[in-house]
Design a protein around this motif. Structure first.
Motif, PDB file in Angstrom:
ATOM      1  N   ALA A 177       0.832  -1.203   0.000  1.00 26.07           N
ATOM      2  CA  ALA A 177       0.000   0.000   0.000  1.00 26.07           C
ATOM      3  C   ALA A 177       0.869   1.256   0.000  1.00 26.07           C
ATOM      4  CB  ALA A 177      -0.933  -0.003   1.209  1.00 26.07           C
ATOM      5  N   TRP A 178       1.976   1.213   0.762  1.00 25.67           N
ATOM      6  CA  TRP A 178       2.900   2.354   0.772  1.00 25.67           C
ATOM      7  C   TRP A 178       3.536   2.547  -0.605  1.00 25.67           C
ATOM      8  CZ3 TRP A 178       8.043   3.434  -0.121  1.00 25.67           C
ATOM      9  CH2 TRP A 178       8.519   4.647   0.388  1.00 25.67           C
ATOM     10  N   ARG A 179       3.970   1.444  -1.185  1.00 25.15           N
ATOM     11  CA  ARG A 179       4.600   1.513  -2.507  1.00 25.15           C
ATOM     12  C   ARG A 179       3.610   2.051  -3.542  1.00 25.15           C
ATOM     13  NH1 ARG A 179       6.389  -3.206  -2.343  1.00 25.15           N
ATOM     14  NH2 ARG A 179       8.608  -2.792  -1.979  1.00 25.15           N
TER      15      ARG A 179
ATOM     16  N   GLY B  97      11.976  11.698  -7.016  1.00 24.52           N
ATOM     17  CA  GLY B  97      12.009  11.026  -5.724  1.00 24.52           C
ATOM     18  C   GLY B  97      12.590   9.630  -5.842  1.00 24.52           C
ATOM     19  N   VAL B  98      13.292   9.206  -4.800  1.00 21.54           N
ATOM     20  CA  VAL B  98      13.839   7.851  -4.728  1.00 21.54           C
ATOM     21  C   VAL B  98      13.365   7.233  -3.420  1.00 21.54           C
ATOM     22  CG1 VAL B  98      15.893   6.412  -4.745  1.00 21.54           C
ATOM     23  CG2 VAL B  98      15.873   8.560  -6.035  1.00 21.54           C
ATOM     24  N   ALA B  99      12.750   6.065  -3.516  1.00 21.24           N
ATOM     25  CA  ALA B  99      12.177   5.396  -2.350  1.00 21.24           C
ATOM     26  C   ALA B  99      12.921   4.106  -2.072  1.00 21.24           C
ATOM     27  CB  ALA B  99      10.694   5.104  -2.580  1.00 21.24           C
ATOM     28  N   GLN B 100      12.799   3.634  -0.848  1.00 22.50           N
ATOM     29  CA  GLN B 100      13.411   2.369  -0.461  1.00 22.50           C
ATOM     30  C   GLN B 100      12.653   1.787   0.729  1.00 22.50           C
ATOM     31  OE1 GLN B 100      17.825   0.457   0.373  1.00 22.50           O
ATOM     32  NE2 GLN B 100      17.594   2.657   0.527  1.00 22.50           N
ATOM     33  N   ILE B 101      12.381   0.496   0.657  1.00 20.01           N
ATOM     34  CA  ILE B 101      11.845  -0.253   1.787  1.00 20.01           C
ATOM     35  C   ILE B 101      12.905  -1.275   2.183  1.00 20.01           C
ATOM     36  CG2 ILE B 101      10.040  -1.806   2.608  1.00 20.01           C
ATOM     37  CD1 ILE B 101       8.162  -0.619   0.527  1.00 20.01           C
TER      38      ILE B 101
ATOM     39  N   GLN C  57      12.115   0.107   7.458  1.00 20.84           N
ATOM     40  CA  GLN C  57      11.718   1.475   7.133  1.00 20.84           C
ATOM     41  C   GLN C  57      11.202   1.527   5.702  1.00 20.84           C
ATOM     42  OE1 GLN C  57      15.460   3.640   7.963  1.00 20.84           O
ATOM     43  NE2 GLN C  57      14.317   4.825   9.464  1.00 20.84           N
ATOM     44  N   ALA C  58      10.285   2.429   5.477  1.00 25.57           N
ATOM     45  CA  ALA C  58       9.860   2.790   4.119  1.00 25.57           C
ATOM     46  C   ALA C  58      10.120   4.292   4.000  1.00 25.57           C
ATOM     47  CB  ALA C  58       8.386   2.462   3.901  1.00 25.57           C
ATOM     48  N   GLU C  59      11.139   4.638   3.237  1.00 28.45           N
ATOM     49  CA  GLU C  59      11.568   6.034   3.182  1.00 28.45           C
ATOM     50  C   GLU C  59      11.523   6.555   1.748  1.00 28.45           C
ATOM     51  OE1 GLU C  59      14.361   7.215   6.744  1.00 28.45           O
ATOM     52  OE2 GLU C  59      15.468   5.942   5.349  1.00 28.45           O
TER      53      GLU C  59
ATOM     54  N   PHE D 292       8.824   6.274   7.183  1.00 25.50           N
ATOM     55  CA  PHE D 292       7.804   5.469   7.850  1.00 25.50           C
ATOM     56  C   PHE D 292       8.440   4.270   8.536  1.00 25.50           C
ATOM     57  CE2 PHE D 292       5.770   7.869   4.613  1.00 25.50           C
ATOM     58  CZ  PHE D 292       4.437   8.027   4.935  1.00 25.50           C
ATOM     59  N   GLY D 293       8.054   4.017   9.782  1.00 23.85           N
ATOM     60  CA  GLY D 293       8.450   2.811  10.489  1.00 23.85           C
ATOM     61  C   GLY D 293       7.415   1.724  10.276  1.00 23.85           C
ATOM     62  N   VAL D 294       7.746   0.696   9.495  1.00 16.60           N
ATOM     63  CA  VAL D 294       6.760  -0.312   9.115  1.00 16.60           C
ATOM     64  C   VAL D 294       6.296  -1.118  10.326  1.00 16.60           C
ATOM     65  CG1 VAL D 294       6.350  -2.367   7.702  1.00 16.60           C
ATOM     66  CG2 VAL D 294       7.621  -0.429   6.756  1.00 16.60           C
ATOM     67  N   GLY D 295       7.218  -1.507  11.207  1.00 13.48           N
ATOM     68  CA  GLY D 295       6.830  -2.268  12.389  1.00 13.48           C
ATOM     69  C   GLY D 295       5.868  -1.506  13.278  1.00 13.48           C
ATOM     70  N   ARG D 296       6.127  -0.222  13.452  1.00 17.39           N
ATOM     71  CA  ARG D 296       5.228   0.593  14.280  1.00 17.39           C
ATOM     72  C   ARG D 296       3.879   0.780  13.605  1.00 17.39           C
ATOM     73  NH1 ARG D 296       8.747   5.271  17.366  1.00 17.39           N
ATOM     74  NH2 ARG D 296      10.365   3.897  18.210  1.00 17.39           N
ATOM     75  N   LEU D 297       3.870   0.834  12.291  1.00 18.97           N
ATOM     76  CA  LEU D 297       2.587   0.890  11.582  1.00 18.97           C
ATOM     77  C   LEU D 297       1.799  -0.395  11.808  1.00 18.97           C
ATOM     78  CD1 LEU D 297       3.702   2.527   8.215  1.00 18.97           C
ATOM     79  CD2 LEU D 297       2.075   3.504   9.853  1.00 18.97           C
TER      80      LEU D 297
END
Length: 604
Positions: A47-49, A188-192, A214-216, A440-445
């Motif tokens: 969903a984030w991607r 933009g450049v993203a990384q999970i 992380q999803a940044e 974004f912190g995936v575990g905390r989400l």
């Protein structure tokens, strides 16, 4: 049992997450995602991607978890990536000093306070060691670097670190990545990916851990020209807890639209405001309860070394506010630092609309003079003269010019510098982009979504626990059951389950125990829909009559196979427990339409 304990018990029992390496006593701060948790994690990442990469048109990369020491010297992590630590003189246990202050007082963000003030608060409030209850008054509060160190290859000649954030893997590769973007801003450049922090006191299961995902997104922009599409989110309402409100006696969360927050200067960066608006709707999409959510501005004392303004998305769990995302305007800090330390170009060429004529100060030092005069430092003196010409050409107005070299002054006759001012035509300039970062912190989400989805009610006089997860995020989309595994019901149900899997749905098949217990098991993992094949399904088959059913005979086709194809099944909805008879034909499409929100269950 509080909310966190209740959630952790459910998570372990139903396969969402549990402490890692339990057979060997475990290791604090490390968790294993079970089958349900891994699926939920994948769904949240997808969903984030979808929102922050695909819909936004950004790139995605995957960089190494281990990077060499110079990367983190440049980024500032070696010097400034610290937490406050205090050690008990009695038992030797170490604790996060700001956390034990927050636990014992009404102070919410002790992290923003100086070490000395935290030490004074510990003494003033008589705070004791959480492990042995000995007094911690007068114990020093020190800084502890959170990075995990390792060696790259045998020996110790090439130190490296597990990355404390995924961002540096993007920044350090900027020269190459900008080429993929054709050197056109913004991009933009993203990384999970995984990040690692040697936390002093891991706690609250997935909230404070030593390994996490992380999803940044690092969005590179021209600070003078690029503007976000604010009109797309201008009317989105944000629950803002500003720095001013935090410091006021009667301050609190205010509901403000993105447009109002920008116009009133509550959010300094238009880009940060834009991403708060985008993220707010995305949080709701994945199941964060908006009544237990806010954006909190960082106070000056807690700003990261790279950030000029930062807001955290926070979710309330068990009365505590937990950071789930950080939104920072990082400026040109990271690219500038990597350029300085690596000697590489971390810029993009900005083409002018029309060529311009400018006067450009230059130097062409006489090395036949600098060499004998400065020896091995001659090259460094020449570089210093070039920099001085760019920044302060008036320094060359006199007969001599002085530059600083490793703390010493080097004086050169202007005549030997080759200083001149040339008139040149320029088609553009090299600029260092600024960076806007949602992290974004995936575990905390995951922790937040599960906590906010946890619901208890009563069905037919029996207590029920279920996870009110959005269908898109649920680990399993459909549970398929035979009413009982006999008379061909199990065979048909298994075949139906396989068909739904082939259609792309996450399906579980269950024929164990009473049908009500099977529903409850799926409710507890958040499965939004259950399909039951029952005798009514068989009764509606094309070839079976009432007399056939009563005698137990099974009509057969020309090949001699039983012809008991069910026409309809029972479809059950998790939250309401309502049930509908729906046709087998088109069932996969019906379920997909329900998941996508294109159809309502009541309309079936």
């Amino acid at each position: 049992m509080n909310e966190g304990e209740r959630l952790t018990e459910l998570a372990k029992r139903r396969g969402f997450y549990f402490p890692a390496a339990g057979a060997y006593g475990g290791a604090a701060g490390f968790w294993t995602y079970g089958p349900q948790g891994a699926a939920l994690k994948d769904n949240i990442e997808d969903a984030w991607r979808d929102r922050f990469v695909v819909q936004a048109g950004h790139q995605e990369i995957s960089a190494p978890d281990v990077m060499p020491e110079p990367v983190f010297e440049a980024s500032g992590h070696l010097d400034g990536f610290d937490d406050m630590i205090i050690e008990c003189a009695e038992c030797g246990a170490t604790h996060r000093a700001d956390h034990i202050v927050e636990d014992a007082t009404d102070i919410e963000e002790a992290e923003s306070l100086p070490n000395e003030e935290v030490m004074e608060l510990i003494a003033e409030h008589g705070i004791a060691c959480p492990s042995c209850s000995a007094s911690l008054a007068d114990e020093p509060v020190d800084n502890f670097n959170l990075m995990f160190e390792t060696n790259i290859g045998p020996g110790t000649s090439s130190p490296g670190y597990l990355r404390p954030e995924t961002a540096q893997g993007i920044f350090v590769e900027f020269p190459q990545l900008s080429e993929y973007a054709r050197n056109q801003l913004p991009f933009g450049v993203a990384q999970i990916g995984k990040a690692y922090r040697n936390e002093i006191s891991p706690r609250k299961s997935l909230v404070r851990v030593r390994e996490f995902t992380q999803a940044e997104l690092e969005h590179f922009v021209d600070p003078e020209e690029d503007e976000p599409p604010l009109s797309a989110v201008a009317d989105v309402e944000l629950p803002l807890y500003s720095g001013e409100s935090q410091q006021a006696d009667d301050g609190g969360v205010e509901q403000v639209t993105v447009g109002e927050a920008v116009d009133e200067g509550i959010i300094a960066s238009d880009w940060v405001a834009y991403y708060l608006g985008v993220a707010r709707d995305w949080y709701e999409r994945i199941g964060v309860d908006m009544d237990r959510f806010r954006f909190r501005q960082h106070l000056p004392g807690e700003l990261a070394h790279y950030a000029s303004d930062c807001w955290d998305a926070e979710a309330e769990i068990d009365g505590d506010w937990i950071e789930i995302t950080g939104f920072a305007y990082r400026g040109d800090y990271d690219l500038r630092k990597h350029a300085d330390h690596s000697g590489q170009e971390y810029t993009v060429f900005k083409q002018y609309d029309e060529p311009i004529t400018v006067e450009r100060p230059t130097v062409d030092p006489d090395m036949s003079y600098l060499g004998p005069e400065f020896g091995g430092d001659a090259g460094a003196v020449a570089d210093a003269l070039e920099r001085l010409a760019e920044t302060d050409p008036e320094a060359f107005d006199g007969g001599e010019v002085t530059v600083e070299l490793d703390g010493d002054d080097a004086t050169v006759p202007v005549a030997q510098t080759g200083f001149s001012v040339e008139t040149i035509t320029e088609n553009g300039e090299h600029i260092t982009p600024h960076v806007v970062e949602p992290s974004f912190g995936v575990g905390r989400l995951i922790y937040t979504v599960l906590a906010h989805a946890y619901t208890e009610d009563e069905v037919d006089g029996e207590a029920r626990t279920y996870l009110e997860l959005p269908p898109e995020q649920a680990p399993t989309t459909v549970g398929v059951f035979p009413l009982m595994d006999r008379d061909g019901l199990g065979e048909y149900a298994r075949e139906l389950a396989e068909g739904l899997r082939q259609a792309g749905h996450a399906v579980t098949y269950d024929d164990s125990g009473a049908i009500g217990r099977r529903y409850r098991r799926q409710d507890e993992i958040g499965t939004p829909y259950c399909v039951t094949v029952d005798y009514e399904s068989i009764g509606e088959g094309e070839s079976r009559s009432d007399s056939d059913r009563s005698s137990g005979d099974q009509p057969r086709d020309e090949a001699g196979d039983a012809d008991l194809r069910p026409d309809t099944v029972t479809l059950r909805e998790r939250d309401s427990t309502a049930q509908k008879r729906v046709p087998i034909d088109g069932l996969a499409e019906t379920v997909q339409a329900l998941v996508d929100g294109e159809r309502d269950f009541d309309e079936l």
